[in-house]
Scaffold this motif. Structure first.
Motif, PDB file in Angstrom:
ATOM      1  N   GLY A  78      30.982 -25.733  49.887  1.00 59.89           N
ATOM      2  CA  GLY A  78      30.747 -24.600  49.008  1.00 59.89           C
ATOM      3  C   GLY A  78      31.115 -23.305  49.704  1.00 59.89           C
ATOM      4  N   ASP A 155      32.978 -15.812  48.845  1.00 56.48           N
ATOM      5  CA  ASP A 155      32.580 -16.101  47.475  1.00 56.48           C
ATOM      6  C   ASP A 155      33.783 -16.722  46.775  1.00 56.48           C
ATOM      7  N   LEU A 157      35.729 -15.537  44.906  1.00 56.84           N
ATOM      8  CA  LEU A 157      36.782 -14.574  44.611  1.00 56.84           C
ATOM      9  C   LEU A 157      37.615 -14.220  45.836  1.00 56.84           C
ATOM     10  N   THR A 158      37.193 -14.681  47.013  1.00 60.15           N
ATOM     11  CA  THR A 158      37.931 -14.322  48.230  1.00 60.15           C
ATOM     12  C   THR A 158      38.213 -15.582  49.048  1.00 60.15           C
ATOM     13  N   PHE A 372      45.440 -22.045  35.104  1.00 64.98           N
ATOM     14  CA  PHE A 372      44.805 -20.801  34.681  1.00 64.98           C
ATOM     15  C   PHE A 372      44.547 -19.896  35.891  1.00 64.98           C
TER      16      PHE A 372
ATOM     17  N   ARG B  32      31.800 -25.533  41.246  1.00 64.78           N
ATOM     18  CA  ARG B  32      31.492 -24.125  41.472  1.00 64.78           C
ATOM     19  C   ARG B  32      31.114 -23.438  40.172  1.00 64.78           C
ATOM     20  N   ASP B 135      26.779 -24.658  46.642  1.00 69.24           N
ATOM     21  CA  ASP B 135      27.120 -23.345  46.112  1.00 69.24           C
ATOM     22  C   ASP B 135      26.581 -23.109  44.700  1.00 69.24           C
ATOM     23  N   ARG B 137      23.171 -23.735  44.287  1.00 72.24           N
ATOM     24  CA  ARG B 137      21.730 -23.712  44.557  1.00 72.24           C
ATOM     25  C   ARG B 137      21.228 -22.279  44.384  1.00 72.24           C
ATOM     26  N   ALA B 188      29.694 -11.948  41.454  1.00 75.33           N
ATOM     27  CA  ALA B 188      30.841 -12.866  41.470  1.00 75.33           C
ATOM     28  C   ALA B 188      30.781 -13.821  40.284  1.00 75.33           C
ATOM     29  N   VAL B 191      31.971 -11.945  37.266  1.00 70.96           N
ATOM     30  CA  VAL B 191      33.421 -11.731  37.269  1.00 70.96           C
ATOM     31  C   VAL B 191      34.139 -13.010  36.849  1.00 70.96           C
ATOM     32  N   ARG B 192      33.693 -14.147  37.379  1.00 68.98           N
ATOM     33  CA  ARG B 192      34.358 -15.402  37.026  1.00 68.98           C
ATOM     34  C   ARG B 192      34.201 -15.703  35.534  1.00 68.98           C
ATOM     35  N   VAL B 195      36.637 -13.559  33.662  1.00 70.89           N
ATOM     36  CA  VAL B 195      37.999 -14.074  33.754  1.00 70.89           C
ATOM     37  C   VAL B 195      38.187 -15.239  32.783  1.00 70.89           C
ATOM     38  N   SER B 222      29.535  -5.927  46.600  1.00 74.13           N
ATOM     39  CA  SER B 222      30.282  -6.754  47.547  1.00 74.13           C
ATOM     40  C   SER B 222      31.771  -6.573  47.292  1.00 74.13           C
ATOM     41  N   GLY B 224      34.127  -8.720  47.280  1.00 80.63           N
ATOM     42  CA  GLY B 224      34.703  -9.715  46.374  1.00 80.63           C
ATOM     43  C   GLY B 224      34.540  -9.296  44.927  1.00 80.63           C
ATOM     44  N   VAL B 225      33.368  -8.778  44.595  1.00 82.38           N
ATOM     45  CA  VAL B 225      33.114  -8.338  43.219  1.00 82.38           C
ATOM     46  C   VAL B 225      33.958  -7.104  42.899  1.00 82.38           C
ATOM     47  N   ILE B 227      36.912  -6.110  44.130  1.00 83.08           N
ATOM     48  CA  ILE B 227      38.334  -6.369  43.895  1.00 83.08           C
ATOM     49  C   ILE B 227      38.535  -7.376  42.758  1.00 83.08           C
ATOM     50  N   GLY B 228      37.576  -8.297  42.600  1.00 87.71           N
ATOM     51  CA  GLY B 228      37.696  -9.247  41.492  1.00 87.71           C
ATOM     52  C   GLY B 228      37.575  -8.547  40.149  1.00 87.71           C
ATOM     53  N   GLN B 259      40.016  -7.485  52.962  1.00 82.51           N
ATOM     54  CA  GLN B 259      40.038  -8.174  51.670  1.00 82.51           C
ATOM     55  C   GLN B 259      40.775  -7.345  50.618  1.00 82.51           C
ATOM     56  N   ARG B 262      44.467  -7.800  51.204  1.00 81.77           N
ATOM     57  CA  ARG B 262      44.910  -9.102  50.703  1.00 81.77           C
ATOM     58  C   ARG B 262      45.059  -9.107  49.194  1.00 81.77           C
ATOM     59  N   ARG B 266      48.647  -8.848  45.797  1.00 77.07           N
ATOM     60  CA  ARG B 266      48.931  -9.643  44.594  1.00 77.07           C
ATOM     61  C   ARG B 266      49.036  -8.767  43.347  1.00 77.07           C
TER      62      ARG B 266
END
Lengths: 527, 364
Positions: A78, A155, A157-158, A372, B32, B135, B137, B188, B191-192, B195, B222, B224-225, B227-228, B259, B262, B266
């Motif tokens: 995970g 996470d 997302l990274t 996707f 996930r 992941d 939990r 996160a 965000v997912r 998407v 965070s 990740g959040v 940039i996501g 991050q 990176r 894209r």
């Protein structure tokens, strides 16, 4: 295109010449052609960060070269599992064998997987002098090491990958092979086969006492194996041992092939470790010397140790699961099986080696989830998709209304490779996947005449699970637009939708047909 | 071939909302999974206190025992159950969620009868199985408890609303709360789901100023959040993203900046490209990240800068530049690699560049 065709000698003729030369060699003559030679090498590929360098030195008593940035995200279970220290080191353990017909390098990495593009770079880094005809870079698929695939970062997302570390591993593996090839020496080779039956206690519903359990029962498996309610495992331990030519025939390397995920420590562990293969190798090396090499076999779909109980000889009780003690007991029990199976006689001083490979092997990407996430840039495969053999990064919205707003990458397939080789009476299949043992059995059956059979899983790539096509449950992929669109109950297959990781995180139904269609001809060519 | 971004129409995906009303009995378990998919895909969602994470049940057939988890129900968020009662469930999966006694947790349970592997445990009186893994939990801490429970309650409540527009609004509220919560995991997850929801208006143009201020440009969120979410707002064409990416590149501090670099690679634009090229000249890990970020045919204009980066005194920057030139794979990129392979003063760089040239010749 196969490599085998470049070896002009037929297997039958080579064998007859080899047997003849074998007799000569046994009389003391040295013949550079069929004489078996071997070289070994090892490199420490433990990820060391600035933040963990002191921990490395404290644990192993040696200063470390930093080769990874902070943090090390541990792969396999995970997200966001950052390493906090070390239990044992990760290794690249290599063996180069040379005989009549070819020279092969096998390097086993204590990693979760290694993608084909990196393997190509390793091959390109080899010196011309190494003269290796076929390189196998295998990952044990252990779940307590760094993320080398890129999907276990902080996470979802990274990314968790450190490309500088991949560069380090590539250099280390190439240097390892060059070294082993440069130090080839006259050697002997012998093989053995045993199994892990009886090494687990069969106390749990998923443990049949085979020393490995099946974490995912596929449809109709219960018809094949009614006695275990469909739990099917490959408990075979295939062994290749290489010794020095002359007495006392010191062990150079013992390669063990076993089909079980090295993941016994579970998802809460944050110490870097090779898992139970560490203890198995250590036990073998302490007992007979030389270098032990662990090679995971047909360990998919979810063949592993997580639901097993093993008897701890110190307490005469089942060892506590998800502990290093459990890993030690299991690893040492496997090692004892290996040690007791190796015949106590000198190995063969000659070797007939044949190699056949197929590359590229196109595998159709069926997974709409992958398409996707590639389309929206969340999943970067680093290897292009291809259409008609050419890179294709195009994106579109191919679903019918009302789902024609969901983007999909449109390239048709990804490219991978398969291989196979023979060394005397043993035969090896090299697959890029986590191969289901039922398919593994069909590969072994195609190794006609081979006395010992090996399946090198996660060989030269990691493309995920490969399961028998008739057992492919397409519900998760077929219902993808409904699931991505959030209306699974509108899918005609609802509620019988199986999105187990085996089906969701899978390239698709075409994996087995594609890999097997490439594998069977090269096996036929060698047998 | 250039990747083109699809123009998503704002239409039928709205039917996504139906899923929340009809999901009871659904068993779509995502690898996930997000918090929303866990709630919608489970029959019983409960806030519990763990009594014994290492309990077991006796198995008559084997004479052995199967590990289970004993919990006390604190609140049933979805499904049926009585707070204060004890509940037992088995765990199954690849790296199952592990607990310690006294943990407060949010558990997502399915009927054991549907588990091909564990259905036999019904004989031992068990009814439930959790497929939660490492992941997925949700152990509740004083910091996370309120946010996680509110989100789960919100998702479950949205699923019970009969009217579609009301559900949209309810989900939008939960989504915004998660995105702005400062909780990296909840953010996160949101965000997912954004998407995966296509163009479902879980965020709207009206939300953008707040999301930019409180999430994308906020150091409390965070990375990740941040940039996501920006990538998703760009995909939804709700922001002019290039200046925002550029601003993030210029304002974010390390280690988050790595991050950002990176991710920005894209999302090519002249502004982003210029900034990444500028960052190639830095003397730290940002230069390496920039070199890697430029490894895309969309950044083919950066070949001269990457060729210059081959002269960096940082080995990792040189290796990153070689990777990216290999990925760009234009004739100019190949020329740069061949030059490095032939004349670079560092032998490791020569060797790696030569290997990349050989790689090029093998690719279609």
């Amino acid at each position: 295109m196969t490599l085998a065709s470049s070896f002009r000698l037929s297997w039958r003729r080579a064998l007859s010449i080899g047997l003849a030369v074998s007799s000569i060699a046994l009389m003391g003559n040295v013949c550079s052609g069929p004489t078996f030679r071997a070289g070994v090498c090892v490199r420490d590929i433990t990820p060391v960060t600035p933040g963990l360098a002191a921990a490395y030195e404290a644990e192993f008593g040696e200063s470390a070269v930093v080769n990874h940035t902070d943090p090390v995200f541990i792969a396999g279970f995970g997200d966001n599992r950052a390493a906090t220290g070390y239990h044992d080191r990760l290794w690249a353990r290599g063996l180069v064998v040379d005989g009549y017909g070819g020279r092969i390098a096998i390097v086993a990495l204590d990693l979760v997987g290694y993608l084909n593009g990196e393997v190509d770079t390793i091959r390109s880094l080899l010196s011309a002098e190494s003269g290796v005809d076929y390189v196998v870079v295998h990952s044990t698929h252990q779940h307590e090491g760094p993320d080398t695939i890129g999907i276990w970062g902080a996470d979802s997302l990274t990314s968790g990958i450190d490309f500088g570390y991949l560069d380090f591993v590539n250099d280390a593996v190439a240097a390892c092979i060059d070294e082993a090839a440069a130090n080839l020496e006259p050697a002997r080779v012998k093989f053995a086969t045993t199994d892990s039956v009886g090494l687990s206690l069969a106390l749990d519903v998923e443990d049949d006492g085979q020393g490995v359990s099946d974490g995912k029962v596929l449809v109709d498996d219960d018809l094949i194996a009614p006695e275990t309610d469909g739990r099917i495992v490959d408990s075979r331990l295939s062994i290749m041992q290489v010794t020095r030519r002359g007495p006392p025939h010191e062990v150079m390397a013992t390669l063990v092939n076993f089909a079980s995920h090295p993941e016994s420590l579970g998802s809460n562990n944050t110490l870097i470790s090779a898992d139970f293969p560490h203890y198995a190798r250590q036990h073998i090396e302490e007992a007979i010397g030389g270098m032990a090499i662990w090679v995971s076999g047909d360990l998919g779909v979810l063949q592993g140790p997580l639901d097993l109980d093993v008897l701890d000889p110190l307490t005469n009780q089942p060892a506590v699961r998800r502990t290093f003690r459990w890993a030690q007991v299991h690893g040492e029990q496997l090692a004892d099986r290996v040690l007791s199976a190796i015949p106590d006689k000198p190995g063969n001083p000659v070797a007939i080696i044949r190699v056949a490979t197929s590359k590229p092997v196109p595998v159709r990407l069926d997974n709409p989830y992958f398409r996707f996430f590639i389309a929206i840039g969340v999943l970067n495969p680093r290897l292009s998709l291809f259409t008609d053999g050419l890179p294709d990064d195009s994106v579109g919205t191919p679903f019918p209304p009302p789902f024609d707003v969901i983007p999909q990458a449109l390239g048709e397939d990804l490219h991978t490779e398969v291989g196979a080789f023979r060394i005397n009476e043993a035969s090896f299949a090299v697959v890029p996947s986590e191969l289901d043992p039922q398919i593994g059995e069909t590969y072994r059956a195609a190794m006609t005449g081979a006395e010992h059979t090996f399946i090198i899983g996660l060989g030269n790539d990691e493309i995920g699970y490969q399961l028998p096509a008739p057992k492919w449950d397409d519900s998760c992929h077929a219902c993808a637009p409904f699931i991505l669109g959030g209306v699974p109950q509108l899918c005609p297959l609802y509620p019988n939708i199986d999105c187990n990781t085996v089906f969701q995180n899978n390239v698709g139904a075409d994996v087995d047909p594609s890999i097997s269609e490439a594998m069977f001809p090269i096996l036929a060519e060698l047998h | 071939m250039t990747r083109r971004r699809p123009q998503l129409a704002a239409l039928a995906i709205v039917s996504w909302l139906l899923g929340l009303a009809g999901s009871a009995g659904g068993h779509v378990v995502h690898a996930r999974p997000t918090l929303l998919s866990l709630v919608t895909g489970s029959d019983l969602v409960a806030h519990v206190r763990v009594l014994d994470p290492h309990a077991s049940v006796a198995l008559e057939a084997t004479g052995g025992r199967r590990p289970i988890v004993r919990v006390e129900l604190r609140e049933v968020i979805k499904g049926a159950g009585e707070p204060g009662r004890e509940l037992r469930f088995a765990s199954h999966g690849h790296g199952v969620a592990e607990y310690v006694a006294g943990d407060e947790a949010l558990v997502f349970l399915l009927p054991l009868a549907r588990s091909r592997e564990l259905a036999v445990l019904q004989e031992a009186g068990l009814r439930w199985v959790s497929n939660q893994e490492h992941d997925s939990r949700y152990v509740l801490t004083p910091e996370s408890r309120a946010g996680v429970l509110a989100a789960a309650r919100g998702y479950a409540a949205a699923g019970r609303l009969p009217e579609r527009q009301a559900r949209v609004e309810r989900l939008r509220g939960v989504t915004l709360a998660l995105l702005t919560s400062g909780d990296a995991r909840l953010g996160a997850s949101a965000v997912r789901d954004l998407v995966a929801a296509g163009d479902l208006p879980l965020v709207t143009q009206a939300d953008v100023p707040r999301l930019l201020a409180e999430v994308v440009h906020s150091e409390n969120a965070s990375i990740g959040v941040r940039i996501g979410l920006l990538a998703e707002l760009e995909r939804r064409q709700l922001v002019d993203a290039a200046p925002v990416w550029q601003a993030l590149l210029r304002s974010t501090n390390r280690p988050d900046l790595l991050q950002v670099v990176r991710a920005a690679g894209r999302h090519p634009s002249p502004e982003v490209n210029a900034t990444l090229v500028e960052m190639l000249g830095r003397e730290d890990a940002v230069a390496e990240a920039s070199a890697l970020a430029l490894g895309d045919p969309a950044h083919a204009d950066s070949v001269p800068a990457l060729a210059k980066a081959l002269q960096s005194d940082q080995p990792r920057v040189r290796m990153a530049a070689i990777r990216s030139l290999g990925l760009i794979a234009t004739p100019a990129a190949k020329d740069a690699l061949e030059a490095a392979a032939g004349t670079h003063e560092d032998s490791a760089t020569r060797r790696r560049a030569a290997a990349e040239v050989r790689n090029q010749t093998r690719r279609p």
